[in-house]
Design a protein around this motif. Structure first.
Motif, PDB file in Angstrom:
ATOM      1  N   ALA A 163       0.830  -1.204   0.000  1.00 47.38           N
ATOM      2  CA  ALA A 163       0.000   0.000   0.000  1.00 47.38           C
ATOM      3  C   ALA A 163       0.866   1.255   0.000  1.00 47.38           C
ATOM      4  CB  ALA A 163      -0.923  -0.008   1.223  1.00 47.38           C
ATOM      5  N   ALA A 164       1.991   1.217   0.712  1.00 48.44           N
ATOM      6  CA  ALA A 164       2.892   2.363   0.744  1.00 48.44           C
ATOM      7  C   ALA A 164       3.490   2.631  -0.636  1.00 48.44           C
ATOM      8  CB  ALA A 164       4.007   2.123   1.762  1.00 48.44           C
ATOM      9  N   GLY A 165       3.858   1.582  -1.345  1.00 52.26           N
ATOM     10  CA  GLY A 165       4.388   1.753  -2.696  1.00 52.26           C
ATOM     11  C   GLY A 165       3.383   2.394  -3.631  1.00 52.26           C
ATOM     12  N   VAL A 166       2.122   1.992  -3.485  1.00 52.61           N
ATOM     13  CA  VAL A 166       1.048   2.584  -4.292  1.00 52.61           C
ATOM     14  C   VAL A 166       0.931   4.074  -3.998  1.00 52.61           C
ATOM     15  CG1 VAL A 166      -1.451   2.626  -4.615  1.00 52.61           C
ATOM     16  CG2 VAL A 166      -0.251   0.440  -4.542  1.00 52.61           C
ATOM     17  N   LEU A 167       0.973   4.440  -2.721  1.00 55.97           N
ATOM     18  CA  LEU A 167       0.804   5.834  -2.338  1.00 55.97           C
ATOM     19  C   LEU A 167       1.987   6.693  -2.774  1.00 55.97           C
ATOM     20  CD1 LEU A 167      -0.821   5.612   1.199  1.00 55.97           C
ATOM     21  CD2 LEU A 167      -1.881   6.268  -0.954  1.00 55.97           C
ATOM     22  N   VAL A 168       3.189   6.136  -2.760  1.00 53.33           N
ATOM     23  CA  VAL A 168       4.351   6.898  -3.225  1.00 53.33           C
ATOM     24  C   VAL A 168       4.196   7.247  -4.700  1.00 53.33           C
ATOM     25  CG1 VAL A 168       6.816   6.730  -3.759  1.00 53.33           C
ATOM     26  CG2 VAL A 168       5.981   6.039  -1.512  1.00 53.33           C
ATOM     27  N   PHE A 169       3.721   6.285  -5.490  1.00 51.56           N
ATOM     28  CA  PHE A 169       3.492   6.557  -6.907  1.00 51.56           C
ATOM     29  C   PHE A 169       2.483   7.691  -7.075  1.00 51.56           C
ATOM     30  CE2 PHE A 169       1.128   6.099 -10.826  1.00 51.56           C
ATOM     31  CZ  PHE A 169       2.120   5.930 -11.773  1.00 51.56           C
ATOM     32  N   ILE A 170       1.394   7.645  -6.313  1.00 48.65           N
ATOM     33  CA  ILE A 170       0.360   8.672  -6.424  1.00 48.65           C
ATOM     34  C   ILE A 170       0.890  10.022  -5.966  1.00 48.65           C
ATOM     35  CG2 ILE A 170      -1.852   9.438  -5.474  1.00 48.65           C
ATOM     36  CD1 ILE A 170      -2.002   7.356  -7.714  1.00 48.65           C
ATOM     37  N   ALA A 171       1.722  10.040  -4.929  1.00 49.00           N
ATOM     38  CA  ALA A 171       2.293  11.305  -4.469  1.00 49.00           C
ATOM     39  C   ALA A 171       3.156  11.933  -5.561  1.00 49.00           C
ATOM     40  CB  ALA A 171       3.118  11.080  -3.199  1.00 49.00           C
ATOM     41  N   ILE A 172       3.905  11.105  -6.276  1.00 51.52           N
ATOM     42  CA  ILE A 172       4.727  11.609  -7.384  1.00 51.52           C
ATOM     43  C   ILE A 172       3.839  12.158  -8.497  1.00 51.52           C
ATOM     44  CG2 ILE A 172       6.353  10.940  -9.197  1.00 51.52           C
ATOM     45  CD1 ILE A 172       7.552   8.938  -7.237  1.00 51.52           C
ATOM     46  N   GLU A 173       2.768  11.419  -8.816  1.00 49.79           N
ATOM     47  CA  GLU A 173       1.828  11.882  -9.842  1.00 49.79           C
ATOM     48  C   GLU A 173       1.234  13.235  -9.459  1.00 49.79           C
ATOM     49  OE1 GLU A 173       0.336  10.189 -12.878  1.00 49.79           O
ATOM     50  OE2 GLU A 173       2.432   9.572 -12.698  1.00 49.79           O
ATOM     51  N   MET A 174       0.846  13.379  -8.196  1.00 45.63           N
ATOM     52  CA  MET A 174       0.246  14.631  -7.746  1.00 45.63           C
ATOM     53  C   MET A 174       1.272  15.765  -7.735  1.00 45.63           C
ATOM     54  SD  MET A 174      -2.343  13.542  -4.678  1.00 45.63           S
ATOM     55  CE  MET A 174      -3.896  12.687  -5.046  1.00 45.63           C
ATOM     56  N   THR A 175       2.523  15.445  -7.438  1.00 47.10           N
ATOM     57  CA  THR A 175       3.571  16.464  -7.472  1.00 47.10           C
ATOM     58  C   THR A 175       3.744  16.995  -8.893  1.00 47.10           C
ATOM     59  OG1 THR A 175       4.734  15.403  -5.626  1.00 47.10           O
ATOM     60  CG2 THR A 175       5.992  16.930  -6.989  1.00 47.10           C
ATOM     61  N   GLU A 176       3.668  16.101  -9.876  1.00 47.77           N
ATOM     62  CA  GLU A 176       3.712  16.548 -11.271  1.00 47.77           C
ATOM     63  C   GLU A 176       2.531  17.457 -11.596  1.00 47.77           C
ATOM     64  OE1 GLU A 176       3.848  13.025 -13.594  1.00 47.77           O
ATOM     65  OE2 GLU A 176       5.909  12.502 -13.050  1.00 47.77           O
ATOM     66  N   ASP A 177       1.357  17.133 -11.042  1.00 49.54           N
ATOM     67  CA  ASP A 177       0.182  17.982 -11.255  1.00 49.54           C
ATOM     68  C   ASP A 177       0.387  19.358 -10.617  1.00 49.54           C
ATOM     69  OD1 ASP A 177      -1.392  16.135 -12.695  1.00 49.54           O
ATOM     70  OD2 ASP A 177      -1.960  15.110 -10.857  1.00 49.54           O
ATOM     71  N   ILE A 178       1.046  19.388  -9.462  1.00 45.13           N
ATOM     72  CA  ILE A 178       1.337  20.671  -8.819  1.00 45.13           C
ATOM     73  C   ILE A 178       2.210  21.532  -9.716  1.00 45.13           C
ATOM     74  CG2 ILE A 178       2.576  21.756  -6.904  1.00 45.13           C
ATOM     75  CD1 ILE A 178       1.669  19.430  -5.140  1.00 45.13           C
ATOM     76  N   VAL A 179       3.236  20.916 -10.288  1.00 44.37           N
ATOM     77  CA  VAL A 179       4.158  21.645 -11.161  1.00 44.37           C
ATOM     78  C   VAL A 179       3.425  22.160 -12.403  1.00 44.37           C
ATOM     79  CG1 VAL A 179       6.218  21.453 -12.595  1.00 44.37           C
ATOM     80  CG2 VAL A 179       6.159  20.366 -10.334  1.00 44.37           C
ATOM     81  N   GLU A 180       2.607  21.305 -13.015  1.00 42.00           N
ATOM     82  CA  GLU A 180       1.884  21.694 -14.226  1.00 42.00           C
ATOM     83  C   GLU A 180       0.899  22.823 -13.961  1.00 42.00           C
ATOM     84  OE1 GLU A 180       0.071  18.204 -15.766  1.00 42.00           O
ATOM     85  OE2 GLU A 180       1.973  17.229 -16.301  1.00 42.00           O
ATOM     86  N   ASN A 181       0.118  22.697 -12.904  1.00 43.28           N
ATOM     87  CA  ASN A 181      -0.852  23.752 -12.589  1.00 43.28           C
ATOM     88  C   ASN A 181      -0.151  25.031 -12.139  1.00 43.28           C
ATOM     89  OD1 ASN A 181      -3.895  22.787 -12.610  1.00 43.28           O
ATOM     90  ND2 ASN A 181      -2.686  21.050 -11.872  1.00 43.28           N
ATOM     91  N   GLY A 182       0.994  24.884 -11.443  1.00 40.95           N
ATOM     92  CA  GLY A 182       1.745  26.062 -11.034  1.00 40.95           C
ATOM     93  C   GLY A 182       2.281  26.839 -12.224  1.00 40.95           C
ATOM     94  N   ALA A 183       2.674  26.097 -13.265  1.00 40.08           N
ATOM     95  CA  ALA A 183       3.184  26.751 -14.473  1.00 40.08           C
ATOM     96  C   ALA A 183       2.079  27.503 -15.208  1.00 40.08           C
ATOM     97  CB  ALA A 183       3.816  25.712 -15.394  1.00 40.08           C
ATOM     98  N   GLU A 184       0.834  27.003 -15.092  1.00 34.59           N
ATOM     99  CA  GLU A 184      -0.296  27.640 -15.766  1.00 34.59           C
ATOM    100  C   GLU A 184      -0.845  28.828 -14.976  1.00 34.59           C
ATOM    101  OE1 GLU A 184      -3.222  24.679 -16.435  1.00 34.59           O
ATOM    102  OE2 GLU A 184      -1.934  23.441 -17.732  1.00 34.59           O
ATOM    103  N   ALA A 185      -0.496  28.911 -13.693  1.00 36.10           N
ATOM    104  CA  ALA A 185      -1.018  29.986 -12.847  1.00 36.10           C
ATOM    105  C   ALA A 185      -0.410  31.328 -13.250  1.00 36.10           C
ATOM    106  CB  ALA A 185      -0.717  29.693 -11.378  1.00 36.10           C
ATOM    107  N   GLY A 186      -1.159  32.382 -12.994  1.00 37.11           N
ATOM    108  CA  GLY A 186      -0.672  33.719 -13.340  1.00 37.11           C
ATOM    109  C   GLY A 186       0.479  34.162 -12.465  1.00 37.11           C
ATOM    110  N   SER A 187       0.579  33.588 -11.278  1.00 37.33           N
ATOM    111  CA  SER A 187       1.638  33.962 -10.350  1.00 37.33           C
ATOM    112  C   SER A 187       2.375  32.710  -9.880  1.00 37.33           C
ATOM    113  CB  SER A 187       1.041  34.713  -9.144  1.00 37.33           C
ATOM    114  OG  SER A 187       2.035  35.020  -8.198  1.00 37.33           O
TER     115      SER A 187
END
Length: 310
Positions: free
Chosen positions: A90-114
């Protein structure tokens, strides 16, 4: 016959039964297709969004926790090493998801005006959630140390702590849903189902301290307390269509997952000489690789129209 319980069933039934039920849940999920056409989610009414996220939350949160509770009579008699292996998976599954969400943070941050504000929101979301969850966990552990408390009371405390991080799971689902990312919604559901199945035994393990089995209503209440907040988180996350809100919500979800990983490590260390064993390392990697492969499979199925067809 009145004195018989689920624990009296043959061991192979206790082991296979929840797996069969889980397969039936996925089959039902595919049959009713609660997602609809996520590409047209912008045209959906508020009531439709609330309903679809509630259905997704039930399948991702409440149902797997309940299934995990059914597994408890079997895994209770297993060698602790195998239970630790399940937790590491279960921990391995969650680490993968945390990485996926971190990529989403980067992508949405790049699209943000600030972008600078996005970085601040990401840091505050991750660290703030982690610290709040850590404080709640510390309080729970201090309370559980009170030997006067019954196993049922301790189980409720565990369910409460798990419910807090379930809000973070729902946030990730809600943001991905409102952004129309069908693949991400499915990946998150698969990951959280695999993880939340393991929450059931974690919750009710403390009940084994008590001589008498509590009424069924307590198991239902603990399942709702642990898995139900996925629905609440999904509703809140549905407001994350704006890039900055998405950054904050994904950051909160990552912070919650990081704390849960510590909880998993503590659960293993409680009755094991070492956290990092060959078996635990293998299942941890297996969980990560499983989600990596599922991502490719789910993406391919979505592109070919096998999943989420209207």
């Amino acid at each position: 016959m009145s004195g018989r319980s689920i624990a009296d069933l043959p061991p192979w039934v206790l082991a296979v039964g929840p797996v069969v039920i889980l397969g039936g849940v996925f089959g039902l999920l595919y049959a009713i297709s609660p997602f609809g056409d996520l590409a047209a989610v912008g045209e959906a009414s508020t009531l439709e969004i609330i309903w679809m996220l509630a259905v997704i939350g039930v399948f991702a949160g409440i149902v797997p926790v309940a299934i995990g509770m059914l597994w408890f009579p079997f895994i209770r008699d297993l060698d602790p090493r195998y239970l630790h292996a399940f937790l590491a998976l279960a921990a391995g599954v969650l680490v993968f998801i945390a990485i996926e969400m971190t990529e989403d943070i980067v992508e949405n941050g790049a699209e943000a005006g600030s972008p600078s504000l996005a970085i601040v929101l990401a840091i505050v979301g991750i660290s703030g959630t982690f610290l709040v969850m850590y404080a709640a966990s510390t309080w729970r552990q201090r309370t559980m140390a009170d030997t006067q408390k019954s196993g049922l009371e301790i189980a409720y405390l565990v369910a409460l702590a798990l419910g807090l991080h379930s809000i973070g799971e729902g946030l990730g689902i809600g943001v991905s849903f409102i952004q129309g990312d069908a693949t991400q919604v499915l990946l998150l559901m698969l990951a959280f189902v695999l993880h939340n199945v393991m929450e059931g035994p974690t919750i009710v393990a403390a009940v084994a301290r008590d001589r008498n089995t509590p009424p069924l209503r307590h198991f239902a209440a603990m399942g709702l307390l642990a898995g139900g907040p996925v629905i609440l988180g999904g509703w809140i996350g549905s407001f994350g269509e704006a890039p900055l809100l998405a950054v904050l919500f994904f950051a909160i979800a990552v912070g919650a997952i990081l704390q849960v990983l510590i909880e998993v490590a503590e659960l293993i260390r409680f009755d094991a000489e070492a956290i990092l064993t060959r078996v635990n390392a293998a299942t941890f990697v297996g969980g990560f690789v499983l989600m990596f492969l599922l991502e490719d499979v789910v993406t391919e199925l979505v592109l070919e129209g096998w999943l989420l067809a209207p």
